[in-house]
Design a protein around this motif. Structure first.
Motif, PDB file in Angstrom:
ATOM      1  N   SER A 118       0.853  -1.193   0.000  1.00 42.99           N
ATOM      2  CA  SER A 118       0.000   0.000   0.000  1.00 42.99           C
ATOM      3  C   SER A 118       0.890   1.245   0.000  1.00 42.99           C
ATOM      4  O   SER A 118       2.016   1.210   0.483  1.00 42.99           O
ATOM      5  N   VAL A 119       0.323   2.323  -0.514  1.00 44.67           N
ATOM      6  CA  VAL A 119       1.066   3.587  -0.493  1.00 44.67           C
ATOM      7  C   VAL A 119       1.035   4.143   0.931  1.00 44.67           C
ATOM      8  O   VAL A 119      -0.020   4.141   1.575  1.00 44.67           O
ATOM      9  N   GLN A 141     -12.412  10.543  11.215  1.00 48.82           N
ATOM     10  CA  GLN A 141     -12.425  11.501  10.108  1.00 48.82           C
ATOM     11  C   GLN A 141     -11.848  12.836  10.575  1.00 48.82           C
ATOM     12  O   GLN A 141     -11.868  13.116  11.763  1.00 48.82           O
ATOM     13  N   TYR A 170      -5.242  19.758   3.556  1.00 48.94           N
ATOM     14  CA  TYR A 170      -6.025  19.327   2.396  1.00 48.94           C
ATOM     15  C   TYR A 170      -5.453  19.904   1.106  1.00 48.94           C
ATOM     16  O   TYR A 170      -5.243  19.201   0.121  1.00 48.94           O
ATOM     17  N   ASN A 202      -2.478  18.380  -0.296  1.00 52.74           N
ATOM     18  CA  ASN A 202      -2.686  16.977  -0.680  1.00 52.74           C
ATOM     19  C   ASN A 202      -2.079  16.012   0.342  1.00 52.74           C
ATOM     20  O   ASN A 202      -1.491  14.994  -0.029  1.00 52.74           O
ATOM     21  N   GLU A 216      -8.006  11.005   0.219  1.00 52.17           N
ATOM     22  CA  GLU A 216      -9.434  11.263  -0.023  1.00 52.17           C
ATOM     23  C   GLU A 216     -10.340  10.359   0.826  1.00 52.17           C
ATOM     24  O   GLU A 216     -11.375  10.792   1.309  1.00 52.17           O
ATOM     25  N   ASP A 217      -9.935   9.105   1.002  1.00 56.82           N
ATOM     26  CA  ASP A 217     -10.842   8.215   1.747  1.00 56.82           C
ATOM     27  C   ASP A 217     -10.843   8.497   3.252  1.00 56.82           C
ATOM     28  O   ASP A 217     -11.675   7.973   3.979  1.00 56.82           O
ATOM     29  N   TRP A 265     -11.705  11.223   4.514  1.00 55.06           N
ATOM     30  CA  TRP A 265     -12.863  12.095   4.797  1.00 55.06           C
ATOM     31  C   TRP A 265     -14.123  11.323   5.111  1.00 55.06           C
ATOM     32  O   TRP A 265     -15.037  11.820   5.740  1.00 55.06           O
ATOM     33  N   THR A 266     -14.192  10.096   4.598  1.00 47.75           N
ATOM     34  CA  THR A 266     -15.389   9.297   4.862  1.00 47.75           C
ATOM     35  C   THR A 266     -15.005   7.991   5.553  1.00 47.75           C
ATOM     36  O   THR A 266     -15.743   7.024   5.520  1.00 47.75           O
ATOM     37  N   LEU A 296     -11.807   0.924   8.319  1.00 50.20           N
ATOM     38  CA  LEU A 296     -10.847   1.304   7.278  1.00 50.20           C
ATOM     39  C   LEU A 296      -9.528   1.751   7.902  1.00 50.20           C
ATOM     40  O   LEU A 296      -8.441   1.313   7.482  1.00 50.20           O
ATOM     41  N   ARG A 331      -7.579  -1.120   9.250  1.00 49.40           N
ATOM     42  CA  ARG A 331      -6.938  -1.886   8.177  1.00 49.40           C
ATOM     43  C   ARG A 331      -5.662  -1.187   7.721  1.00 49.40           C
ATOM     44  O   ARG A 331      -4.623  -1.788   7.529  1.00 49.40           O
ATOM     45  N   LYS A 332      -5.775   0.134   7.542  1.00 47.66           N
ATOM     46  CA  LYS A 332      -4.618   0.914   7.076  1.00 47.66           C
ATOM     47  C   LYS A 332      -3.487   0.841   8.102  1.00 47.66           C
ATOM     48  O   LYS A 332      -2.323   0.692   7.749  1.00 47.66           O
ATOM     49  N   ARG A 359     -12.271  21.817   3.109  1.00 47.82           N
ATOM     50  CA  ARG A 359     -11.896  21.437   1.749  1.00 47.82           C
ATOM     51  C   ARG A 359     -11.915  22.633   0.798  1.00 47.82           C
ATOM     52  O   ARG A 359     -12.043  22.467  -0.423  1.00 47.82           O
ATOM     53  N   ALA A 408     -12.175   6.106  -3.082  1.00 45.57           N
ATOM     54  CA  ALA A 408     -11.051   6.921  -3.562  1.00 45.57           C
ATOM     55  C   ALA A 408      -9.726   6.405  -3.022  1.00 45.57           C
ATOM     56  O   ALA A 408      -8.671   6.940  -3.318  1.00 45.57           O
ATOM     57  N   GLY A 409      -9.777   5.347  -2.211  1.00 45.38           N
ATOM     58  CA  GLY A 409      -8.543   4.774  -1.664  1.00 45.38           C
ATOM     59  C   GLY A 409      -7.891   3.818  -2.648  1.00 45.38           C
ATOM     60  O   GLY A 409      -8.267   3.750  -3.815  1.00 45.38           O
ATOM     61  N   ASN A 410      -6.922   3.043  -2.130  1.00 40.31           N
ATOM     62  CA  ASN A 410      -6.185   2.126  -3.007  1.00 40.31           C
ATOM     63  C   ASN A 410      -7.062   1.018  -3.559  1.00 40.31           C
ATOM     64  O   ASN A 410      -6.745   0.413  -4.568  1.00 40.31           O
ATOM     65  N   ARG A 421      -5.570  11.956 -10.380  1.00 44.62           N
ATOM     66  CA  ARG A 421      -5.812  11.833  -8.935  1.00 44.62           C
ATOM     67  C   ARG A 421      -7.143  11.138  -8.759  1.00 44.62           C
ATOM     68  O   ARG A 421      -8.069  11.401  -9.531  1.00 44.62           O
ATOM     69  N   ASN A 457     -13.117  11.350  -5.575  1.00 44.88           N
ATOM     70  CA  ASN A 457     -13.876  10.897  -4.416  1.00 44.88           C
ATOM     71  C   ASN A 457     -15.357  10.891  -4.787  1.00 44.88           C
ATOM     72  O   ASN A 457     -16.111  11.795  -4.447  1.00 44.88           O
ATOM     73  N   ASN A 495     -22.937  10.397   3.418  1.00 44.85           N
ATOM     74  CA  ASN A 495     -21.835  10.691   4.339  1.00 44.85           C
ATOM     75  C   ASN A 495     -21.729  12.209   4.499  1.00 44.85           C
ATOM     76  O   ASN A 495     -22.460  12.960   3.841  1.00 44.85           O
ATOM     77  N   LEU A 509     -19.688  14.324   3.526  1.00 43.65           N
ATOM     78  CA  LEU A 509     -19.280  15.120   2.361  1.00 43.65           C
ATOM     79  C   LEU A 509     -20.429  15.337   1.388  1.00 43.65           C
ATOM     80  O   LEU A 509     -20.533  16.391   0.764  1.00 43.65           O
TER      81      LEU A 509
END
Lengths: 546, 288
Positions: free
Chosen positions: A223-224, A233, A274, A277, A281-282, A284-285, A290, A293-294, A494, B119-121, B137, B140, B230, B232
């Motif tokens: 993973s990055v 969040q 934000y 960068n 992005e994920d 935010w939700t 999640l 897991r990360k 944002r 929007a994740g991996n 990019r 989302n 959600n 957003l």
């Protein structure tokens, strides 16, 4: 003739069903004979008795079974078997409307408005009377009584997960205020990327460190590596607290956080992250799942709002060198030390005893047992001698058999021993006092992280429990203001530039003012002062004491 | 013989109507209707003067009208096309495959959609677009309010298409086969038969379904919105039903929730009558 019959039937039905809506009045209140005996009150009468208990907790669906260790032990000790009913507020409302309340009612929350209604309408027993008559050995922390007593000075129920300040004083080494808010970073990756952990203590240094991570674009375990995640969040409140925003101002008044300069500063910092960068992005939700897991995967460099808990163990299985350290958070331009609120300890569920019960004596004696140290451990650790013994530090030590079963099949062990089956009387200080001391690397790391911010943590329950009464118009006003603010706050965080974020902030502040924020503030500030009076406090935040 | 049905209707539909009183009082379950304070139209006024009202109205009407415009004809078209499939096993396979999503709960179905659009991996759509070089990019999708209506309508369409077409397939099955034979003798092709026999044959069903759909225009699917909403996309996903849930029910404001429910029923009744009247004028077909 047939027509007439049909109509008569319909009218009868209508009348019957309407009369069902009316309340039955004049139920006789049963007060069993007062008895006394040797030893603890719950041993005075152990004849078998079945007590119906409604438990309005989500996911609570247990049935009484004396083969389960904890349930069997309670029955053996007190004679009580519980007929457990679970359900939601609608079910409870139906029981109330038909005057068909069980012997015990456990509400899903201490703030459930049904609680006030039951008290106001004289539908439940006050514990003071029952304790005095039937279970003089039952102990209720004074602070709990003061916090929850009704206008008449009596206590009409029992909250679970109540954190008594008395326990903090009595067991200062063990019982501590829990908190979530913190900032931790991957120490091993800092070294690899040439980042100094001291850099995080300024906003520029913090941003620069995260940018290094972004630019390095490392791939870890497939993973990055992402610069930052939040639990769960992005939210300015926690960062504002790290900046030093307390929920009480210097004059001892309640603080409307959204108008606080440090809150605004926190929004702008998130916005900067934000725009650079740095926030995936994920995030935010994100859900807790999640982020877990990360974390387990090693894809998180820096995390707000939580210690590593179970994640470090999983992470080190993938990457044995991985480690997290707490760091000093970026400082506010306005100065000040972090002011971190403790996890609310005012209570979770609410247990009440309806006046319709025939056995208030047996119920209060059972409660008397369950609120002792042994009773508390029964819920979380099972039965002494069967599932655990006490070690020389006064801590729980699981028996070999229990330990083996926990290691081979945790869920089966929980079911067999019936652990956490009585959460509605459990208090967190029990866990803090008796839980086995940390021994593994990840547990010890957690302790280190938690100790790092400990000095900044304060009990903010007086400031947090100031919401208007449930069901009231003022509460609706608050919900509307909050939901409007939330939708605007996301836009601020944002926004495409700092100026834009600031413009949105000013607009939103003007809008919530117009929606009646002042009226809400006055109510909350007043309530805050009332709460402080209950505990005889001038200030809740140490930094405000002159 | 009809008596049990009438009784059922009276007990479960008419008597509970007394409950609408709740929208005119400050209902308190412990003291019951009778002792609750009478507040008149307070809760109705509250909705109309609410600062969020334009937003929730726009989202409700917008999503439902576009959804209706897309999914209503789609179901008819699907039924018509399916009717033209002559290979038995293929027809059955398509039918089963298209019904299946209906039986999957929104929690699972929505979860799959969210995961695919992530929007994740692990978001398959973003990965695909990135690899094709169409974006640089990840987008989302679930966090972009301007995309929410589209995502909601498209996922509802995928989930409901097969199921919604059942009525039409059944109606098509009821068309007299002799009509097709006669048309064939007259030299009519497939499209001619579809246009001149099948469509008129199911027009009554279409009208009824349309009238129902129009009367339900203020209703929105709570399941799908609860799953897909959600923070957003809130400004695009908050509908009347969701708002009532957030501001009303979850804060024990039962009277407020009942008032909105009553208001929606009244609007639905008016829409139903209007649609029925219009339909009768134009097509000579209606519910009553």
């Amino acid at each position: 003739m047939k027509k007439v019959l049909v109509w008569m039937l319909l009218v009868t039905l209508l009348v019957l069903s309407l009369s069902g809506c009316k309340q039955k009045k004049g139920n006789t209140v049963v007060m069993p004979e007062v008895i006394s005996g040797e030893g603890p009150s719950w041993t005075w009468d152990t004849s078998p008795v079945e007590i119906t208990a409604y438990v309005g907790m989500e996911g609570y669906g247990y049935k009484w079974n004396t083969d389960i260790v904890s349930m069997g032990h309670l029955t053996e000790t007190t004679g009580v078997s519980l007929k457990l009913i679970s359900g939601n507020n609608e079910r409870l409302n139906a029981m109330i409307a038909t005057d068909n309340l069980p012997d015990i009612v456990v509400l899903d929350s201490v703030t459930n408005p049904i609680r006030q209604q039951l008290e106001k309408n004289d539908r439940v027993w006050d514990l003071d009377t029952l304790i005095e008559k039937y279970a003089p050995d039952m102990k209720i922390p004074e602070s709990m009584h003061t916090w929850y007593e009704y206008e008449d000075g009596k206590l009409y129920g029992y909250p679970s997960f109540y954190g008594a300040p008395e326990d903090l004083e009595a067991y200062p080494d063990w019982v501590k205020l829990e908190y979530h808010n913190k900032l931790i970073v991957r120490e091993d990756l800092c070294q690899r990327l040439g980042i100094n952990v001291e850099d995080f203590s300024t906003q520029d240094g913090f941003i620069a460190a995260l940018k290094k991570v972004r630019e390095a674009s490392l791939t870890v375990n497939g993973s990055v590596l992402e610069p930052v995640y939040f639990y769960t969040q992005p939210h300015p409140l926690r960062i504002a607290q790290l900046f030093g925003m307390a929920l009480e101002d210097e004059d001892g008044n309640w603080v409307e956080v959204r108008k606080h300069e440090k809150y605004k500063e926190a929004i702008l910092l998130i916005n900067r992250m934000y725009r650079e960068n740095l926030i995936p992005e994920d995030a935010w939700t994100a859900t807790a799942d999640l982020v877990d897991r990360k974390l387990n995967n090693g894809a998180v460099f820096c995390l707000f709002d939580r210690s590593t808990s179970g994640n470090l163990k999983a992470l080190q299985q993938v990457d044995p060198n991985a480690s997290f350290v707490p760091v000093n958070p970026p400082a506010s331009q306005y100065g000040g030390e972090p002011a971190i609120t403790a996890v609310s300890t005012a209570g979770w569920t609410w247990l009440a005893i309806p006046k319709t019960t025939q056995v208030p004596d047996r119920i209060i004696r059972m409660l008397s047992y369950l609120t002792t140290d042994e009773g508390q451990r029964l819920n979380y650790y099972g039965v002494e001698g069967v599932t655990y013994t006490m070690d020389e530090n006064g801590r729980v030590k699981y028996t070999e058999e229990a330990e083996a079963l926990f290691n081979s099949d945790f869920n089966a062990a929980t079911r067999k021993y019936g652990l956490n089956y009585f959460p509605w009387v459990f208090n967190w200080s029990t866990y803090q006092r008796f839980n086995p001391l940390p021994t593994t690397v990840d547990q010890l790391a957690d302790v280190e992280i938690n100790e790092f911010y400990r000095e900044y943590v304060y009990d903010a329950r007086c400031a947090e429990l100031v919401d208007p009464e449930a069901g009231s118009d003022l509460l609706a006003q608050q919900v509307k203001i909050n939901s409007y603010w939330d939708q605007e706050e996301i836009k601020m965080m944002r926004a495409s530039s700092a100026e834009e974020a600031e413009r949105l902030y000013n607009e939103a502040i003007a809008a919530i003012d117009k929606m009646g924020l002042q009226e809400l503030y006055d109510y909350k500030n007043n309530k805050f002062h009332e709460n402080k009076e209950k505990f005889d406090l001038d200030y809740i935040y140490e930094g405000n004491r002159k | 013989m009809v008596l049990p049905a009438i009784l059922f209707l009276v007990v479960f539909s008419y008597i509970p109507m007394v409950g609408v009183v709740m929208s005119f009082v400050d209902y308190n379950p412990v003291v019951g209707f009778a002792q609750s304070e009478w507040v008149g139209l307070k809760y109705f006024k509250e909705l109309f003067t609410d600062q969020a009202f334009p937003m929730i109205m726009k989202n409700t009407l917008g999503m439902n009208l576009i959804g209706l415009a897309v999914s209503f004809p789609a179901a008819i078209l699907f039924a018509l096309l399916l009717n033209e499939v002559r290979v038995g096993w293929f027809k059955k396979t398509v039918q089963t495959a298209s019904y299946l999503p209906h039986f999957v709960s929104w929690v699972i179905f929505g979860g799959i959609i969210i995961q695919m659009l992530s929007a994740g991996n692990d978001g398959i759509i973003n990965n695909l677009l990135l690899r094709m070089g169409l974006i640089d990019r990840p987008i989302n999708f679930m966090g972009e309010p301007s995309l929410f209506w589209g995502i909601h309508i498209a996922s509802s369409l995928i989930k409901g298409l097969g199921w919604n077409s059942i009525m039409y397939i059944a109606a098509i099955g009821g068309i007299n086969g002799e009509l097709y034979e006669a048309a064939e003798i007259d030299g009519a092709g497939r499209f001619r038969k579809m246009w001149n026999i099948t469509l008129p044959g199911i027009s009554a069903t279409i009208v009824i379904m349309l009238i129902f759909a129009i009367s339900g225009i203020l209703n929105s699917s709570m399941d799908s919105t609860l799953v897909l909403q959600n923070d957003l996309n809130y400004t695009a996903s908050e509908t009347i039903d969701m708002y009532v849930y957030h501001v009303g029910i979850s804060n024990y404001r039962f009277s407020y929730a009942t008032a909105i429910g009553l208001l929606k029923s009244v609007v639905a009744l008016i829409l139903l009558l209007t649609a029925n009247y219009t339909s009768k004028k134009i097509t000579d077909k209606g519910l009553f």
